[in-house]
Design a protein around this motif. Sequence first.
Motif, PDB file in Angstrom:
ATOM      1  N   ALA A   1     -65.469 -23.450  -7.491  1.00 23.71           N
ATOM      2  CA  ALA A   1     -65.593 -24.621  -8.365  1.00 23.71           C
ATOM      3  C   ALA A   1     -64.882 -24.373  -9.687  1.00 23.71           C
ATOM      4  N   CYS A   2     -64.974 -23.149 -10.185  1.00 25.74           N
ATOM      5  CA  CYS A   2     -64.298 -22.829 -11.441  1.00 25.74           C
ATOM      6  C   CYS A   2     -62.796 -22.625 -11.222  1.00 25.74           C
ATOM      7  N   LYS A   3     -62.432 -22.114 -10.040  1.00 32.83           N
ATOM      8  CA  LYS A   3     -61.002 -21.980  -9.715  1.00 32.83           C
ATOM      9  C   LYS A   3     -60.314 -23.350  -9.701  1.00 32.83           C
ATOM     10  N   SER A   4     -61.073 -24.383  -9.294  1.00 24.38           N
ATOM     11  CA  SER A   4     -60.480 -25.718  -9.201  1.00 24.38           C
ATOM     12  C   SER A   4     -60.137 -26.285 -10.584  1.00 24.38           C
ATOM     13  N   VAL A   5     -60.690 -25.683 -11.624  1.00 24.19           N
ATOM     14  CA  VAL A   5     -60.387 -26.150 -12.986  1.00 24.19           C
ATOM     15  C   VAL A   5     -59.840 -24.999 -13.839  1.00 24.19           C
TER      16      VAL A   5
ATOM     17  N   ARG B   1     -66.912 -25.409 -19.666  1.00 22.02           N
ATOM     18  CA  ARG B   1     -65.536 -25.756 -20.041  1.00 22.02           C
ATOM     19  C   ARG B   1     -64.995 -24.711 -21.019  1.00 22.02           C
TER      20      ARG B   1
END
Lengths: 503, 155
Positions: free
Chosen positions: B88-92, B144
């Motif tokens: 999920a963090c890789k996607s952002v 973020r």
Amino acid sequence: MIRVFLSRDAAAKALGAEAVAAALAEAGVTPVRVGSRGMVWLEPLMEIELGGVRHAFGPVSPNDVPTLLADPSGHPKALGPTEEIPFLAAQQRLTFARCGRIDPLSLADYEAEGGLAGLRRALAMSAEGIVGEVKASGLRGRGGAGFPTGIKWDTVRTAPGERKYIVCNADEGDSGTFADRMLMEGDPFSLIEGMVIAGLGTGATQGYVYLRSEYPDAIEVMSEAIRLARDAGVLGPSVLGSGRAFDMEVRVGAGAYVCGEETSLLNSLEGKRGVVRAKPPLPALEGFLGRPTVVNNVLSLATVPAIFEKGAEHYAAFGLGRSRGTIPVQIAGNVKHGGLFETAFGMPLGRLVNEIGGGTASGRPVKAVQVGGPLGAYFAPHQFDTPFGYEEFDGQGGLIGHAGIVVFDDSVDMAEMARFAFEFCAIESCGKCTPCRIGAVRGVEVMEQVIAGDASRIDLLTDLCETMKDGSLCALGGFTPYPVLSALKHFPDDFFPVREVAE
Amino acid sequence: MPLDTSTEEIAAEARAIAERLTPLEGPLLPILHAVQERFGHVPDAALRAIADVLNVTRAEVHGVASFYHDFRSEPAGRVTVRVCRSEACKSVGADRLLADVEAALGVTAGETARDGSVTLEPVYCLGLCACGPAAQVGERLLGRATAERIAAEVA
């Protein structure tokens, strides 16, 4: 005196809720600290009661506080009545009915919103009747496997043994999932009540919540809630004065993803290395310390009070096919409106991604979504009409897992995601079985060769995936092929860029 | 851990912790957590004391302590920074964030700065998947997250 509510959820804090709380304190306002409503893109979310109705404001910064308190309704951050916000209004909240509404550590608030009604009803029922009610609800394990909860309870109920256990699996390690955390931080008494009912139904008198160490806020709230429940006689030697005993405690994990697997969790709880056990014996018969043990996910147990409060039929009336009730879907990753969306089973995946989630945060096209955590398959937009249900996702070569959806835009490289799936498996493998321990490392190597342009390794890759799928002891090695093979199947262009250039 | 804590003192304290927690069903993880909270890591002298109290071999205690990512055999830096590397963090942009944090702090993921100021570790999910990339500086969670924010929190 105006009533102000501010989320104390870890996500709200990570986005600055404590600075907002400090600004409120400076203005002489003490907010009720509540759990999250689940609209993470609006956190820190503040609510002000206006004419008896809670109105939402967000995302709030400390600078907004003075103007918000002076003129709430005209404020640019005003979102109107909270429960009329489309993201919330479109939900069917049973498990998360109270989350975000109540002070999570107020037993009075909990009772005022239907809490303990289910337990009182269960106390008047036989163990068989309790298990029958859970069976009739159609509730299936929300941790991912989807095993019927009532059948598991029945196995423990009829298993011989002086001492039995209810173990709550709160080792929510799947990326893209945070429902367990949100529930434990926002409505911990519902989990406690669910575990007590499970104890009454199976004859277990001791419960453990195995909670991952990465969730310090959840550990704090859950531990405090247990203390309060014990003080109030909800837990202890005589649950609500019934003469029936049930007590429980929190046990903190130590950063091992594999401990989310139930047998590995039990070993960890016993103080051993978190390696997987071969099944049989089933944990229901020989679980914690070799005794009959229910191992259920947070959401499965926290849904039980609602089933007993409203009746099994009410719960079973929601859903699709063999997936009964509601599922708290977690919409995460590169998504505009990320958060928790509880809905009856059956909503198409694409609606969750594009309509509810609002598409990507980056504004670029959605390329893929991974459903069910790091061991879940990647879905491509052409599969977006798949209804959210256990069998429906299985039919598409995927799984719903713990119902997390991670959205990726078109900048994602799916070959890299396949490589990462193996890397994660290699890091987190418990080492007990060879297909997982060795296979994951070989998988990283093979994917590196593929990424370097050697397309001839694809056959070896699929062969390796088959071995891991068939030969691994648990889902870590057994399901790592899901993300790998789905990425290969739906996004072959990402795996063969060099060859295309050569042609 | 204060540098002057002697091996004997560590052993004595670890023994006291182990004896206090032994009545629990499955006491070893709670003991290791308590020892690490006290000393910042699980010193070798503590392993011996725990093994003695639980009447198991030192190898068994070592096996458990070394299985879990949380337990350290060496002290960490004064501040620990964790950056999520999960999907999920890789996607952002988690990969870019980790590289930026490595550059900003001058330390590679999985290592402690030479001056002992900071330890940088990858982490696999902080449960902040709808507000990634996620990071943690000491006790404080960041959604973020940016390298600038993280560096500012460390300073």
